[in-house]
Design a protein around this motif. Structure first.
Motif, PDB file in Angstrom:
ATOM      1  N   LYS A  29       0.823  -1.211   0.000  1.00 57.27           N
ATOM      2  CA  LYS A  29       0.000   0.000   0.000  1.00 57.27           C
ATOM      3  C   LYS A  29       0.860   1.267   0.000  1.00 57.27           C
ATOM      4  CE  LYS A  29      -2.854   0.549   3.458  1.00 57.27           C
ATOM      5  NZ  LYS A  29      -4.046   0.459   4.337  1.00 57.27           N
ATOM      6  N   ASN A  30       1.909   1.307   0.826  1.00 53.44           N
ATOM      7  CA  ASN A  30       2.771   2.488   0.859  1.00 53.44           C
ATOM      8  C   ASN A  30       3.484   2.692  -0.472  1.00 53.44           C
ATOM      9  OD1 ASN A  30       2.067   3.016   3.517  1.00 53.44           O
ATOM     10  ND2 ASN A  30       3.848   1.952   4.367  1.00 53.44           N
ATOM     11  N   ASP A  31       3.971   1.583  -1.046  1.00 55.87           N
ATOM     12  CA  ASP A  31       4.632   1.671  -2.352  1.00 55.87           C
ATOM     13  C   ASP A  31       3.666   2.165  -3.424  1.00 55.87           C
ATOM     14  OD1 ASP A  31       6.988   0.720  -1.268  1.00 55.87           O
ATOM     15  OD2 ASP A  31       6.591  -1.370  -1.822  1.00 55.87           O
ATOM     16  N   MET A  32       2.407   1.722  -3.329  1.00 56.42           N
ATOM     17  CA  MET A  32       1.413   2.128  -4.329  1.00 56.42           C
ATOM     18  C   MET A  32       1.137   3.627  -4.234  1.00 56.42           C
ATOM     19  SD  MET A  32      -0.462   1.322  -6.869  1.00 56.42           S
ATOM     20  CE  MET A  32      -0.313  -0.487  -6.831  1.00 56.42           C
ATOM     21  N   VAL A  33       1.023   4.132  -3.021  1.00 57.71           N
ATOM     22  CA  VAL A  33       0.771   5.572  -2.862  1.00 57.71           C
ATOM     23  C   VAL A  33       1.950   6.374  -3.412  1.00 57.71           C
ATOM     24  CG1 VAL A  33       0.472   7.432  -1.181  1.00 57.71           C
ATOM     25  CG2 VAL A  33      -0.829   5.304  -0.944  1.00 57.71           C
ATOM     26  N   LEU A  65      -7.136   3.780   2.827  1.00 56.79           N
ATOM     27  CA  LEU A  65      -5.999   4.689   2.967  1.00 56.79           C
ATOM     28  C   LEU A  65      -6.031   5.355   4.342  1.00 56.79           C
ATOM     29  CD1 LEU A  65      -5.989   6.559  -0.480  1.00 56.79           C
ATOM     30  CD2 LEU A  65      -4.643   4.545   0.191  1.00 56.79           C
ATOM     31  N   ASP A  66      -4.849   5.683   4.846  1.00 61.11           N
ATOM     32  CA  ASP A  66      -4.806   6.430   6.105  1.00 61.11           C
ATOM     33  C   ASP A  66      -4.471   7.894   5.830  1.00 61.11           C
ATOM     34  OD1 ASP A  66      -2.000   6.671   5.840  1.00 61.11           O
ATOM     35  OD2 ASP A  66      -1.663   4.830   6.975  1.00 61.11           O
ATOM     36  N   GLU A  67      -4.380   8.703   6.886  1.00 62.73           N
ATOM     37  CA  GLU A  67      -4.207  10.147   6.710  1.00 62.73           C
ATOM     38  C   GLU A  67      -2.894  10.496   6.033  1.00 62.73           C
ATOM     39  OE1 GLU A  67      -4.902  14.281   9.215  1.00 62.73           O
ATOM     40  OE2 GLU A  67      -4.558  12.413  10.311  1.00 62.73           O
ATOM     41  N   ILE A  73      -0.899  12.337  -1.352  1.00 64.89           N
ATOM     42  CA  ILE A  73      -1.567  12.459  -2.654  1.00 64.89           C
ATOM     43  C   ILE A  73      -2.014  13.899  -2.893  1.00 64.89           C
ATOM     44  CG2 ILE A  73      -3.593  11.760  -3.984  1.00 64.89           C
ATOM     45  CD1 ILE A  73      -3.319   8.984  -2.636  1.00 64.89           C
ATOM     46  N   PHE A  74      -2.606  14.531  -1.886  1.00 61.08           N
ATOM     47  CA  PHE A  74      -3.061  15.909  -2.067  1.00 61.08           C
ATOM     48  C   PHE A  74      -1.888  16.869  -2.249  1.00 61.08           C
ATOM     49  CE2 PHE A  74      -7.286  14.659  -0.392  1.00 61.08           C
ATOM     50  CZ  PHE A  74      -8.050  15.236  -1.401  1.00 61.08           C
TER      51      PHE A  74
END
Length: 376
Positions: A29-33, A65-67, A73-74
């Protein structure tokens, strides 16, 4: 104005009807973000600096997703794109992920619209579809949303479920409207080949609901929600005044949009682009600063067919002047027999150069549109 779609390819478990791209492997998940952020940077020129009027987090299950993921992303979205101050920013969420803390985090980080996959309030139906949430969680999450800062949210329901009843469908709608969501999306269950339901069907363990059964539920859906103050503005979408989905509407209006993430699609107004539907290949490409996308060059016929398909599904209808002026196509001249037949059988109206399907016609919207398609 343009839109951005961000595909979050993770789910806790597989719903038996779903054929969207996702994985239950959360280890990456971290790698994907990080890869999604890299793609936002690499694709910064795709929309030619257009003002972004909508951002949509879809999936998969974005509410996993977490904060820290949201902030990353933002940060990239704001660095590399011109986002309107009043942009609609939608976040898909499953009921079991919604807590008061989660809602506060989403709202504080710029999300201003939720899209919640209720699908049904009936416990047996949810279990049969292998949804991650239960009936109690469906009700609980909506109570939390109603008490939160979110005044714009959409709820999803599925109809045409073969092992259910009209009574269950009517109860679902009554429960849903009781929460007064500004927007509702409702889809007929479709059995796709590469799903659990598809495999059940191939083995003779599952049959789709009959067309008559699904049609009756669609007609009841439209009548019930219209009588409850909703506009039936697209075949599968209903909204209170002022709450049409800006993001979905941009698709139907042929606006440009950028798709970020594995399996995401993009459209620049003339051609389409498709990201690879593989988490591993997506990550590998972005780690090499490559955009993992394939270009699909649309012909004039493709663009006409896409406009026919999307416009006939909406209450705005198919604009014959747009077809003539923008796509150089005279629909009435080329399809007069079909249109006259539809008018005579109560499937459509043609007034002021707008071809609109009636409610009866919307039952067959995709089929009717395909009857007008040009063949390459």
């Amino acid at each position: 104005m343009a839109g951005i779609y961000i595909h979050i390819p993770f789910c806790k478990q597989a719903c038996f009807y779903c054929d969207f791209h996702f994985s239950t492997n959360m280890a990456i998940k971290n790698d994907m973000v990080e890869a999604i952020c890299k793609e936002i940077e690499l694709q910064q020129e795709y929309l030619n600096g257009e003002l972004i009027r909508s951002i949509y987090f879809g999936g998969g299950t974005p509410s996993l997703l977490d904060e820290t993921h949201l902030k990353s992303i933002f940060n990239y979205l704001n660095r590399f794109h011109n986002i309107a101050f009043d942009a609609e920013i939608t976040f898909e969420a499953n009921p079991d992920d919604i807590t008061q803390d989660k809602l506060e985090i989403l709202y504080q980080n710029g999300i201003n619209r939720l899209s919640v996959g209720i699908q049904s309030f009936d416990q047996e139906v949810l279990k049969w579809m292998n949804r991650a949430h239960n009936s109690q969680e469906a009700f609980r999450c909506l109570e939390l949303i109603k008490k939160s800062d979110f005044d714009n949210f959409s709820l999803d329901l599925i109809y045409g479920i073969p092992n259910s009843t009209h009574e269950t469908w009517e109860k679902d709608l009554k429960s849903l409207v009781g929460f007064q969501p500004p927007h509702i999306s409702s889809y007929c269950l479709t059995i796709e080949p590469n799903t659990v339901f598809g495999r059940w069907q191939q083995k003779g363990k599952l049959n789709e609901a009959s067309e008559d059964y699904s049609s009756e539920q669609f007609l009841y859906l439209s009548q019930y929600l219209t009588n409850s103050g909703y506009e039936h503005y697209e075949v599968s979408n209903f909204a209170k005044k002022g709450f049409h989905s800006k993001h979905n509407s941009s698709y139907w209006e042929q606006k440009s949009y950028l798709g970020i993430g594995p399996s995401a699609h993009s459209y620049d107004g003339k051609n389409r682009q498709f990201n690879v539907s593989s988490n591993g290949k997506y990550l590998k490409a972005l780690q090499s600063n490559e955009i993992p996308a394939q270009l699909d060059i649309l012909t004039q016929e493709d663009r006409i067919n896409e406009y026919l398909m999307t416009s006939l599904r909406t209450s705005e209808g198919c604009n014959l002047k747009f077809l003539a002026n923008e796509l150089n196509y005279d629909l009435v001249k080329n399809a007069k027999p079909q249109i006259e037949h539809w008018k005579n059988t109560g499937l459509c109206t043609l007034e002021d150069d707008i071809l609109r399907l009636t409610l009866k016609g919307r039952l067959l919207a995709d089929k009717l549109a395909s009857d007008l398609f040009l063949v390459n």
